[in-house]
Scaffold this active site. Structure first.
Site, short mmCIF file in Angstrom:
data_model
loop_
_atom_site.label_atom_id
_atom_site.label_comp_id
_atom_site.label_asym_id
_atom_site.label_seq_id
_atom_site.Cartn_x
_atom_site.Cartn_y
_atom_site.Cartn_z
N TYR A 45 -3.68 -13.32 -0.21
CA TYR A 45 -2.86 -12.79 0.89
C TYR A 45 -3.63 -12.87 2.20
CZ TYR A 45 -0.57 -9.23 3.80
OH TYR A 45 0.03 -8.56 4.83
N GLU A 67 5.63 -2.24 5.04
CA GLU A 67 4.68 -1.28 5.61
C GLU A 67 5.16 0.15 5.35
OE1 GLU A 67 1.78 -1.84 6.71
OE2 GLU A 67 1.80 -4.01 7.08
N TRP A 75 -2.19 -1.19 -0.34
CA TRP A 75 -1.45 -2.42 -0.07
C TRP A 75 -1.38 -3.29 -1.32
CZ3 TRP A 75 2.07 -3.73 3.08
CH2 TRP A 75 2.41 -5.07 3.26
#
Length: 216
Positions: A45, A67, A75
């Site tokens: 990522y 988010e 995350w």
């Protein structure tokens, strides 16, 4: 999940606690922030997506939604559930999500593949409607990118990376006035980092300046 091999320097940095500071030299000879060296999904990522400009409505709406789902979580959890979230929210097409009703909410709450938080699910549906309303004033992309600062941070260590800014505070307030939810200043700064509005890659990271938005 299979992890990629790390360099001895990376392993030492993580095990000694130094991973909170400088970029880590990885097995491929490239330097990355500590959070991007210990997991394959995070590393991929970071190398291919994080910090690259997102300038389409669907893509930006997805990032705002992710988010929001990340709030209070790591995350990595969001990335692990991203495909399931895309499927559950019909690829985050605002026009489709905006039409979700009570039946869809119950469907989502029963979906073990996603982050099942009613407040975040409701916020995503609400935000789709708010994004559509913004089309009358130039659209979501123009609105969010208008908060791009004049300069970007230039951190050498993780400790030097801010968690919010004047611009993220202003963006948060502006989005809330437009009806958006789960768009606090810290969340919006994370969004700005993720979509290239600011560049918080460490100075010696191999990704510094890769977005093309900032040259240093």
């Amino acid at each position: 999940m299979k992890e990629k091999a790390l360099s001895e320097a990376a392993i030492e940095a993580i095990t000694t606690g130094n991973a909170t500071g400088n970029a880590v030299l990885c097995d491929d000879g490239l330097k990355r922030p500590p959070w991007a060296v210990g997991n394959t999904l995070l590393r991929e990522y970071y190398d291919s997506e994080w910090g690259m400009p997102v300038r389409d409505e669907r893509g930006l709406f997805e990032r705002i939604s992710l988010e929001a789902f990340q709030s209070g979580l790591s995350w990595l959890i969001v990335l692990q559930k991203r495909d399931a979230l895309r499927q559950a929210f019909r690829n985050f097409e605002p026009d489709i999500v905006a039409k979700f009703g009570a039946h869809d909410v119950e469907r989502l709450l029963a979906d073990a593949g996603i982050i099942r938080n009613r407040a975040k699910i409701d916020a995503t549906i609400n935000n789709a409607r708010a994004a559509i309303a913004l089309r009358e004033d130039g659209g979501l992309v123009e609105f969010v990118w208008s908060f791009k600062p004049a300069i970007t941070p230039a951190p050498r260590t993780i400790a030097e990376i801010p968690t919010s800014s004047e611009e993220s505070i202003a963006l948060s307030k502006a989005l809330r006035k437009r009806g958006f939810k789960f768009v606090g200043p810290t969340t919006m700064f994370a969004l700005m980092e993720a979509v290239g509005i600011v560049d918080t890659h460490l100075i010696d990271s191999h990704r510094r300046g890769s977005s093309g938005v900032w040259t240093a």
